[in-house]
Design a protein around this motif. Structure first.
Motif, mmCIF file in Angstrom:
data_model
loop_
_atom_site.group_PDB
_atom_site.id
_atom_site.type_symbol
_atom_site.label_atom_id
_atom_site.label_comp_id
_atom_site.label_asym_id
_atom_site.label_seq_id
_atom_site.Cartn_x
_atom_site.Cartn_y
_atom_site.Cartn_z
ATOM 1 N N MET A 142 42.805 56.465 48.298
ATOM 2 C CA MET A 142 41.678 55.897 49.010
ATOM 3 C C MET A 142 41.667 56.479 50.420
ATOM 4 O O MET A 142 42.673 56.428 51.113
ATOM 5 N N PRO A 143 40.530 57.020 50.860
ATOM 6 C CA PRO A 143 40.464 57.536 52.226
ATOM 7 C C PRO A 143 40.723 56.434 53.241
ATOM 8 O O PRO A 143 40.320 55.291 53.050
ATOM 9 N N THR A 144 41.398 56.798 54.318
ATOM 10 C CA THR A 144 41.736 55.828 55.354
ATOM 11 C C THR A 144 40.486 55.171 55.923
ATOM 12 O O THR A 144 40.486 53.972 56.203
ATOM 13 N N ASP A 145 39.405 55.938 56.085
ATOM 14 C CA ASP A 145 38.175 55.365 56.622
ATOM 15 C C ASP A 145 37.687 54.203 55.761
ATOM 16 O O ASP A 145 37.272 53.174 56.281
ATOM 17 N N GLN A 146 37.733 54.348 54.439
ATOM 18 C CA GLN A 146 37.293 53.277 53.547
ATOM 19 C C GLN A 146 38.237 52.088 53.633
ATOM 20 O O GLN A 146 37.801 50.944 53.643
ATOM 21 N N LEU A 147 39.536 52.355 53.711
ATOM 22 C CA LEU A 147 40.502 51.264 53.875
ATOM 23 C C LEU A 147 40.223 50.491 55.155
ATOM 24 O O LEU A 147 40.253 49.263 55.162
ATOM 25 N N ASP A 148 39.968 51.217 56.243
ATOM 26 C CA ASP A 148 39.664 50.564 57.518
ATOM 27 C C ASP A 148 38.437 49.676 57.402
ATOM 28 O O ASP A 148 38.432 48.542 57.888
ATOM 29 N N LEU A 149 37.389 50.190 56.758
ATOM 30 C CA LEU A 149 36.170 49.401 56.582
ATOM 31 C C LEU A 149 36.435 48.152 55.747
ATOM 32 O O LEU A 149 35.960 47.063 56.075
#
Length: 104
Positions: A1-8
């Motif tokens: 999972m891309p970090t950006d999606q995890l952050d969101l």
């Protein structure tokens, strides 16, 4: 999972109103007015929460006449759960060490 999606995903779930809203949607789709009922905030405030959840991919919003019912979308949460699950061996090893120490 891309970090950006995890952050969101985690940022969206950091708010208790958004967690409660997503939990309510697990029972079925609902309109903004229906989702706003249990909260001491305006429909506009709940609508802003829905935009955050939608932006994180945790819900989708449709259109039915003049209504925009929201429904749960499990993909982003599944990806976050899979990411967390990647640490399960770390936790298991820790629990095994604790158990061994308690047994002495």
């Amino acid at each position: 999972m891309p970090t950006d999606q995890l952050d969101l995903t985690f940022a969206a779930l950091a708010d208790p109103t958004r967690r409660a809203t997503r939990e309510r949607l697990s029972a079925g789709e609902a309109t903004v007015s229906e989702l706003a009922e249990p909260f001491p905030v305006s429909v506009q405030a709940v609508s802003k929460h829905l935009k955050v959840l939608e932006g994180a991919g945790l819900i989708t919003r449709g259109r039915s006449g003049q209504l925009r019912p929201s429904r749960i979308d499990g993909a982003a949460l599944k990806e976050a759960a899979d990411w967390i699950d990647g640490y399960s061996s770390f936790w298991e090893r820790g629990f095994e060490r604790m158990e061994n120490r308690l047994r002495g």
